[in-house]
Structures are given as structure tokens and as C-alpha cells.
Design an enzyme around this catalytic site. Structure first.
Site, mmCIF file in Angstrom:
data_model
loop_
_atom_site.group_PDB
_atom_site.id
_atom_site.type_symbol
_atom_site.label_atom_id
_atom_site.label_comp_id
_atom_site.label_asym_id
_atom_site.label_seq_id
_atom_site.Cartn_x
_atom_site.Cartn_y
_atom_site.Cartn_z
ATOM 1 N N ALA A 162 -20.941 34.219 -7.606
ATOM 2 C CA ALA A 162 -21.401 35.554 -7.245
ATOM 3 C C ALA A 162 -22.327 36.024 -8.357
ATOM 4 O O ALA A 162 -22.351 35.440 -9.440
ATOM 5 C CB ALA A 162 -20.202 36.487 -7.141
ATOM 6 N N GLU B 128 -16.698 28.370 -3.378
ATOM 7 C CA GLU B 128 -16.040 28.975 -2.211
ATOM 8 C C GLU B 128 -16.939 28.831 -0.975
ATOM 9 O O GLU B 128 -16.470 28.542 0.122
ATOM 10 C CB GLU B 128 -15.716 30.436 -2.501
ATOM 11 C CG GLU B 128 -14.610 30.622 -3.538
ATOM 12 C CD GLU B 128 -14.409 32.076 -3.918
ATOM 13 O OE1 GLU B 128 -13.280 32.582 -3.701
ATOM 14 O OE2 GLU B 128 -15.375 32.707 -4.394
ATOM 15 N N GLU C 291 -13.680 31.734 -12.453
ATOM 16 C CA GLU C 291 -13.474 33.191 -12.393
ATOM 17 C C GLU C 291 -12.549 33.713 -13.499
ATOM 18 O O GLU C 291 -12.780 34.792 -14.040
ATOM 19 C CB GLU C 291 -12.911 33.581 -11.017
ATOM 20 C CG GLU C 291 -13.947 33.637 -9.892
ATOM 21 C CD GLU C 291 -14.211 32.298 -9.239
ATOM 22 O OE1 GLU C 291 -14.867 32.274 -8.191
ATOM 23 O OE2 GLU C 291 -13.807 31.263 -9.791
HETATM 24 N N1 T1G Z 1 -24.580 35.742 -12.042
HETATM 25 C C1 T1G Z 1 -25.665 36.301 -12.630
HETATM 26 N N2 T1G Z 1 -26.430 35.678 -13.589
HETATM 27 C C2 T1G Z 1 -26.056 34.445 -13.939
HETATM 28 C C3 T1G Z 1 -24.924 33.804 -13.374
HETATM 29 C C4 T1G Z 1 -24.183 34.500 -12.376
HETATM 30 N N3 T1G Z 1 -23.124 33.955 -11.765
HETATM 31 N N4 T1G Z 1 -24.813 32.585 -13.958
HETATM 32 C C5 T1G Z 1 -25.829 32.469 -14.833
HETATM 33 N N5 T1G Z 1 -26.577 33.579 -14.824
HETATM 34 C C6 T1G Z 1 -27.790 33.820 -15.609
HETATM 35 C C7 T1G Z 1 -27.538 33.872 -17.117
HETATM 36 O O1 T1G Z 1 -27.178 35.132 -17.534
HETATM 37 C C8 T1G Z 1 -28.900 33.456 -17.661
HETATM 38 O O2 T1G Z 1 -29.728 34.569 -17.597
HETATM 39 C C9 T1G Z 1 -29.386 32.439 -16.638
HETATM 40 O O3 T1G Z 1 -28.645 32.700 -15.442
HETATM 41 C C10 T1G Z 1 -29.137 31.016 -17.034
HETATM 42 O O4 T1G Z 1 -27.772 30.881 -17.383
HETATM 43 C C11 T1G Z 1 -16.376 35.807 -5.484
HETATM 44 C C12 T1G Z 1 -16.768 36.806 -8.016
HETATM 45 C C13 T1G Z 1 -24.329 28.097 -14.257
HETATM 46 C C14 T1G Z 1 -23.284 26.660 -15.952
HETATM 47 O O5 T1G Z 1 -18.743 32.067 -13.910
HETATM 48 O O6 T1G Z 1 -21.414 29.174 -16.300
HETATM 49 O O7 T1G Z 1 -18.222 33.802 -8.246
HETATM 50 O O8 T1G Z 1 -30.141 34.892 -20.023
HETATM 51 O O9 T1G Z 1 -28.147 30.420 -19.828
HETATM 52 O O10 T1G Z 1 -26.531 27.082 -19.869
HETATM 53 O O11 T1G Z 1 -15.038 34.245 -6.469
HETATM 54 O O12 T1G Z 1 -24.722 30.026 -16.424
HETATM 55 O O13 T1G Z 1 -31.753 33.649 -18.617
HETATM 56 O O14 T1G Z 1 -31.440 36.129 -18.306
HETATM 57 O O15 T1G Z 1 -25.871 30.140 -18.804
HETATM 58 O O16 T1G Z 1 -27.763 26.134 -17.877
HETATM 59 C C15 T1G Z 1 -18.432 32.582 -11.249
HETATM 60 C C16 T1G Z 1 -21.444 31.475 -14.710
HETATM 61 C C17 T1G Z 1 -18.938 33.972 -11.008
HETATM 62 C C18 T1G Z 1 -20.685 30.738 -13.667
HETATM 63 C C19 T1G Z 1 -25.660 27.428 -16.205
HETATM 64 N N6 T1G Z 1 -19.472 31.780 -11.840
HETATM 65 N N7 T1G Z 1 -22.604 30.746 -15.165
HETATM 66 O O17 T1G Z 1 -25.578 27.311 -17.579
HETATM 67 O O18 T1G Z 1 -27.740 28.555 -18.201
HETATM 68 S S1 T1G Z 1 -17.652 35.007 -10.385
HETATM 69 C C20 T1G Z 1 -19.547 31.590 -13.152
HETATM 70 C C21 T1G Z 1 -22.483 29.662 -15.959
HETATM 71 C C22 T1G Z 1 -17.528 34.593 -8.738
HETATM 72 C C23 T1G Z 1 -16.308 34.805 -6.598
HETATM 73 C C24 T1G Z 1 -16.469 35.350 -7.985
HETATM 74 C C25 T1G Z 1 -23.752 29.060 -16.465
HETATM 75 C C26 T1G Z 1 -24.238 27.823 -15.672
HETATM 76 P P1 T1G Z 1 -30.807 34.805 -18.693
HETATM 77 P P2 T1G Z 1 -27.327 30.016 -18.664
HETATM 78 P P3 T1G Z 1 -26.949 27.188 -18.455
#
Ligand code: T1G
Ligand code: NAD
Length: 653
Positions: A62, A104, A124
């Protein structure tokens, strides 16, 4: 730009999400997916759908920026229900990462195929929440509950091979992912109406010892609620019909999304990504990092060398003499083999990494290294001699860095002809494990040196935080401040084990006294001695730690420090209590009992006031940077967000 497109290709439809940088499921993407379903409802001749993503990755979840705010329709559960309940099969074609809502989404599809390099997970809990769109309900209908529990409560992704083995994905593509996904989709279409995952029974498998898991998560979480909530959600799935479990999951997700823990973890997520931005803006070409020089092969030099070797570069390590160089090489080899034994790297990778190390004692051999990192004794005289020797042998464009914990980098830079190529690269022990790298910008540090710091952090996958020059930069300065106040609390009645217990109860992996015993009391002692001459006579000073050091109690390495390690574990020592009580009396302090809350509120107050001073002096660029340093370098509990975040949150409530 349209974030979701639908292409009709004969009997197949291809739905593509294109929402850079990580295809997060923001409102527009959710609406786009729902619109795709509606568009496909009338598509004659379509027998199956392939869902794919543009760019470097499948959906990374998300949009975290939307969490904690009032949800905007369409909500993800509705979008996934539409796809799952579709009359034709949907196949998710996964490349890069499928995380959180992204997994999901894939689980709501009727089939999943992934590239061999793909990684899939539900992280999450690392954001203080649980899956909120069916992850805890659909996953145990695809994989055994015994596999689902660690995935959901730990948040760590699995690789494609593991995902296939446990049943999370159906196939691994070793060629053209989309073509193979389309073939798979048509195969499924030939097998009749697709079965929604939620309609499946729970996968049979080993029974789960829920109580054991709860105890393990409670211990590991150190106060973080989300992993325990995730376990409870899976319990619901084991006990309730799918529809009720989905509703319970959603309610739990929405409650947690609004929690202080989730707000803290979101803040640190983005703070880590913003950290080092100033470095990445340095307009210069960094030094080539294929070969790096390290001087000093002790605790830190060997760790730094290991980190660079494991990242694929060559290292030339210089020690005082040949026997010390051989000992350093052995230290590096042992560290690499320990990583291999823990399964962090494979045997061939370990052998290759060891093969990339050369050692010696002649500084001339460092001339072929565009970057050299010094990690010799924490004594200004020794380091100045090293930098002047380096200045004599190194090419003009080489970048020279120091790993000093406290010393003035400007003074070291001034020993060289070109101080613009000098910076601090402050690693944390163990250097091949700890994520933090304090990049110390001295007064004359130039863009090329800063760019090199940024490039090294990227190579080593470390979080780089820029710090100005002062006593202890950001982290050690704050630690010195709360260590000082902790010693005052010892004078006023507390005991080391009580302060450590309060810190561990708050969520620190280890209290300040156990930590000091682990890294050795001698470095800070050397620093205090160096400062003694300039310390104002009026400044309050506790002598307890000095007396321990004078008594030879330097920590684990001497078997005694704040604790006694004779029994193999840290035991309170009456001799330490006696020294503390004597120093209380000498300082004329009356002793009283401290509660854990009192201890922690004093520690937090000191961290925040020192943090504020650091900000005002421009040593740190932002409060977030200070939180990143404390969380990734000093064991500050991540689910609390950091001392500055806590201060800000308290002020806002
Ligand atoms: N939402 C918004 N922005 C995100 C994002 C996300 N989920 N993931 C990454 N970004 C942005 C980040 O801030 C950065 O921005 C750019 O993308 C590159 O990220 C309903 C509610 C995917 C492994 O926890 O673990 O789903 O600084 O520098 O090292 O159940 O990002 O360039 O402006 O980290 O290559 C669950 C979170 C959400 C994954 C890539 N998902 N992301 O790593 O790049 S909760 C996560 C990561 C959810 C549902 C629930 C990593 C990555 P900027 P980066 P990277
Ligand atoms: P250490 O005593 O374990 O190792 C220092 C090494 O430097 C020794 O092997 C010594 O032989 C070598 N050395 C000394 N003079 C030398 C010279 N002129 N040329 C080449 N090699 C020389 O110390 P350490 O704990 O690794 O600390 C090294 C530096 O890293 C210090 O500045 C320290 O403040 C800093 N540091 C330490 C930690 C930690 O937790 N130990 C953390 C961050 C930074």
C-alpha cells in the site's frame, strides 16, 4: 499518467500497474484496478487475465504515505474481492518484490508466477500494523499455518524458491515471465471457474504452538505490539470462517494504523530514506570503490574490511607490522566464516570474499586504492602520523577517511596538503552488521569526498547520516550525554542493573552498562582523559567509571566491567556497588530509589536536549537524522520512533 492499463490480446487481457518508484497501491492504482475489472466485464473472448507491473518491481505494498489517514475509496479489500471473485482466472506475474498489499494482491489472483530473483513478503509488522487486505486470511489457505506465522509476524520476505516450496507461488519463471504467465493463465482458464483463495480450506500441516510463538514474539519484540497482533490475527483465521476473519483483520489493521507505534515506525521508514540526501546531492564523481584501503585491522578495521569484501570489492589492509597484518587477516577470515556459518553467505561467496583481501604493513601499497579508511588506535598522535604518512604516498585524487569515534576530523585534515579529500566515515561495531554510517563532514570536506561517502554507503547498503565535527558527532555525543546522566543517577541511588533493566524494559536490546562492557570501557575512558584538562572545574563529574577502569575493569574483554562475567553471564558485582556508594558519599549525594519510568524519562530528556543542541549547532541536518542514528546505531527501540520523534509526539498531544 494512467497508473493502470488494460491491453486485450486475443483470449488474454494484460493489466499493467505503472506507478513509480515501487508501484505502491495508492488510491489511483486501486481505482485503476477496479476500473480494469469493470472494463474486462464486457470484454468478449477474453479467457484469462495477467497482472503485471512496469518498472523494477511488482507492487511494494500500500502507499505508506496514506496510512494513518482516513482511508479513501476504493479500499484495497474491495479491489481484491473483485479480482478474487472474478469469473475468469487472474495470474500475477511477479518480478522484483511483492510486499504487503502487493503480495495480498497476488494472493487474491488465482495463480502466481515469479522470476527466480523475486522476493515476496508481508512486512506490515515493521510498520506497526498487520496485513489489512486479507493477507492473514488468504496466506494460510495457500501455505501451511506453520509457514504463515513466521512470514506474517516477522515481516521478512522469502525468495522465490522458498515461496514455491511452501505453496505461496505456483511457478518460477526462468525465461520470459509475461509469456509464461500468459500460458499459465490460459491453462487455468481451461480448468473451469477459478476458486477464490478465501474459499479454500486452510492448508493442512504441522500444528502451530501458539503459546510458544507468543512467548517468542513477546521476548523478541521488546514491547512492539504489531507482531503479537499479527499472531492474534492468524489465530482468528484458524478459528473463524473466512468472512469473519477478514472483518476481524480489517478492524485490527485500522486500529493499529492509527497507533503511536505505527506512526513511529512510519516516521523512521521515511527518515531512513531521507537520511543522506545531502550526500546524494554532492555534485561530484565518487572515488572508484572496486579496491579500498583500510589501515588498522583491529575490531573495527577487520569489520570494515569484511563489510567491503562481502559487498564484492577488493581490500588492501595495512597494519603496524607483518605479525599484526597476519593477525588482522585471520580476524577478517574468522568474521567472514562466521557470516557463512550463520547462512548469510554461501561457501563460494565466502571463499571469493577472502580471496579479495590482501594485507601488509607498507603504506606505499595503499596508493592503488582510491579510498582509504583509517581505523587505528583512538589517539590523535597515532592518527596524525598515519594521515601525514598517507598524504605522502597517496595520489592527489584519493579520498582519505577516518573511523574515529570522537577525535577532531578538522585537526586530522589539517595534517594533509588537501583537506578537501578528508572526511569521517564512522562505522559501528560490528561494522559488517550495523546499518548506520555517520559521514562526518569536516570544514573543508569537498564534494568528491562526500560523494564517495554516499557511494560507499550504497555499496554496503548502509544508512548514511551526515554529521558535522564535534565531540562524538551525533550518536556518541548523545550517548556521552545520557551516559553522564546515568552515572549521576548512580551517584543518586540507582544501580547499573536497574538502569539497564529500565532501558531493556523500554525496548533497548541492551542497557547502557551491558553495552559498555561489550565494546570495552577503554575508548570512552581515553576520551574522558583527553577532555580532563579542558573540563570546567564547575562542571559536575562522576568518577565511578574512571574508578572501574583504574581497577582494570574494562568490560567483557577483562572479565569484569560494570558486571562480573566469571559465571559466563553478566552478574551484578558488590565491588561495583561499593565503588558507587563510596562515590555518592564523596560527592555528598543522598541516595534514593529510582523507578524505571523515572530513569527512562531522564534518559529521554537528556537525549532530546542534547539532540536539540546538536540541531542548533548544525551538527545534524534534521531531527529525523538524529532518530535514524539512535535507532540504527544505538539500539533505540525502532517501534518508539527515536528520541526526537517521541519528544515531538509528546509535545503534540
Ligand atoms: N509506499 C510509499 N512509498 C514507498 C513505499 C510504499 N509502500 N515503498 C517504497 N517507497 C518509496 C521510498 O520512500 C522511496 O522514496 C522510494 O519508494 C524507493 O524506496 C494493506 C497497508 C520496496 C524493498 O513495507 O521495503 O501494504 O526516498 O529507497 O531500497 O496490508 O522500499 O525515493 O522519495 O526503499 O530499492 C508494506 C516498503 C506497506 C515495503 C525497495 N510494504 N518498501 O527498496 O528503495 S503496508 C512495505 C520497502 C501494506 C497492506 C498494508 C522498500 C523496497 P524516495 P527505497 P529500495
Ligand atoms: P583496536 O585496538 O581493536 O584496533 C586498532 C588497530 O590499529 C590495531 O590492530 C593496531 O595494531 C592498529 N594500528 C595502530 N597503529 C597503527 C598504525 N600506525 N598503522 C597501522 N595500524 C595501526 O581498536 P578499534 O576498536 O578497532 O578502534 C579503531 C578506531 O575505530 C578507533 O578510532 C575507535 O575509536 C574507532 N571506533 C571503534 C568502535 C568500537 O566499537 N570499537 C566503534 C566505532 C569507531
Amino acid at each position: 499518467m494512467t497508473t493502470v492499463t488494460v491491453d486485450i490480446l486475443g483470449p488474454l487481457a494484460r493489466v499493467t500497474i505503472d506507478n513509480p518508484p515501487v508501484n505502491a497501491l495508492g488510491q489511483e492504482v486501486r481505482a485503476g484496478l477496479l476500473a480494469a475489472c469493470h472494463a474486462l466485464a464486457g470484454a468478449e473472448g477474453v479467457r484469462a487475465v495477467v497482472l503485471t507491473c512496469a518498472g523494477r518491481s511488482f507492487v511494494a505494498g500500500a502507499d505508506i504515505r496514506e496510512l494513518g489517514k482516513t482511508p479513501v475509496d476504493p479500499c484495497l479489500p474491495d479491489v481484491l474481492a473483485a479480482i478474487e471473485g472474478w469469473r475468469l482466472p487472474w495470474v500475477a506475474a511477479v518480478h522484483g518484490t511483492a510486499l504487503g498489499g502487493g503480495l495480498e494482491l497476488a494472493m487474491a489472483c488465482h495463480g502466481r508466477i515469479a522470476t527466480a530473483a523475486a522476493r515476496l513478503g508481508l512486512p506490515e509488522v515493521t510498520l506497526g500494523i498487520i496485513p489489512g487486505a486479507g493477507g492473514t486470511v488468504r496466506l494460510p489457505r495457500l501455505v501451511p499455518m506453520a509457514e504463515a506465522v513466521p512470514l506474517v509476524t516477522g515481516g521478512k520476505p522469502v525468495d522465490a524458491a522458498t515461496a514455491q516450496r511452501i505453496g505461496l507461488i505456483d511457478r518460477i519463471s526462468h525465461g520470459d515471465l509475461i509469456a509464461e504467465a500468459e500460458a499459465f493463465a490460459l491453462e487455468l482458464a481451461g480448468q473451469g471457474a477459478p476458486v477464490p483463495a478465501r474459499a479454500r480450506d486452510l492448508v493442512a500441516g504441522e500444528p502451530v504452538d501458539w503459546a510458544a510463538w507468543e512467548a517468542r514474539l513477546r521476548k523478541r519484540g521488546r514491547g512492539a505490539a504489531a507482531p503479537l497482533e499479527a499472531l492474534a490475527a492468524l489465530c482468528d483465521t484458524a478459528a473463524l470462517p473466512a468472512a469473519e476473519a477478514l472483518a476481524a483483520e480489517r478492524a485490527r489493521f485500522l486500529r493499529l494504523s492509527a497507533s503511536p507505534e505505527a506512526a513511529a515506525l512510519r516516521n523512521i521508514f521515511f527518515a531512513e530514506r531521507r537520511a543522506g540526501e545531502a550526500l546524494r546531492r554532492a555534485q561530484a564523481d565518487p572515488a572508484d570503490l572496486a579496491q579500498v584501503g583500510v589501515i588498522g585491522g583491529g575490531t573495527m578495521g577487520a569489520g570494515i574490511a569484511t563489510a567491503i569484501l562481502l559487498a564484492g570489492s577488493r581490500v588492501h589492509l595495512v597494519e603496524r607490522d607483518a605479525p599484526a597484518a597476519t593477525a588482522a587477516a585471520q580476524r577478517v577470515a574468522d568474521t567472514i566464516m562466521a557470516s557463512q556459518a550463520r547462512g548469510v553467505i554461501s561457501q563460494p561467496a565466502a571463499d571469493a570474499a577472502r580471496g579479495r583481501l590482501t594485507v601488509g604493513s607498507d603504506y606505499v601499497d595503499l596508493a592503488r586504492c582510491p579510498l582509504v579508511i583509517e581505523a587505528v588506535f583512538e589517539e590523535m598522535g597515532v592518527k596524525r602520523e598515519v594521515f601525514s604518512k598517507l598524504d605522502a604516498v597517496m595520489p592527489a585524487e584519493a579520498v582519505l577517511a577516518t573511523n574515529t569515534s570522537y577525535l577532531d576530523v578538522n585537526v586530522l585534515a589539517a595534517t594533509t596538503r588537501d583537506p578537501s579529500r578528508i572526511l569521517g566515515l564512522h562505522f559501528f561495531s560490528p561494522a559488517h552488521v550495523m546499518k548506520l554510517l555517520e559521514v562526518v563532514r569536516a570544514d573543508a570536506t569537498g564534494a568528491r569526498a562526500l560523494a564517495t561517502g554516499a557511494a560507499l554507503a550504497k555499496l554496503l547498503r548502509k544508512v548514511a547520516v551526515v554529521a558535522g565535527v564535534c565531540d562524538g558527532f551525533i550518536g556518541n555525543r548523545i550517548m556521552a550525554a545520557y551516559r553522564r546522566d546515568c552515572e549521576f543517577m548512580l551517584e543518586e541511588g540507582a544501580l547499573p542493573q536497574e538502569i539497564d533493566a529500565a532501558m531493556e524494559g523500554f525496548g533497548f536490546a541492551m542497557g547502557i552498562y551491558a553495552t559498555q562492557d561489550m565494546s570495552g570501557l577503554d575508548i570512552a575512558w581515553a576520551q574522558r582523559k583527553a577532555r580532563a584538562a579542558s573540563r570546567p572545574a564547575t562542571e559536575r563529574y562522576a568518577h565511578i567509571a574512571d574508578r572501574l577502569c583504574e581497577a582494570g575493569r574494562l568490560g567483557r574483554k577483562t572479565g569484569k566491567g560494570w558486571y562480573d562475567y566469571a559465571s559466563g553471564t553478566a552478574q551484578p558485582d558488590p565491588q561495583v556497588q561499593q565503588i558507587i556508594e563510596e562515590e555518592s558519599a564523596r560527592a555528598g549525594r543522598s541516595r534514593h530509589r529510582f523507578t524505571a519510568e523515572e530513569i527512562m524519562s531522564r534518559i529521554l530528556a537528556i537525549m532530546q536536549s542534547e539532540g536539540q543542541a546538536i540541531l542548533e549547532e548544525g551538527i545534524a541536518q534534521s531531527a529525523d537524522d538524529i532518530d535514524v542514528v539512535m535507532v540504527t546505531g544505538y539500539g533505540f527501540p525502532r517501534h518508539r520512533g527515536g528520541p526526537m520523534f517521541m519528544g515531538r509526539s509528546r509535545a503534540e498531544t
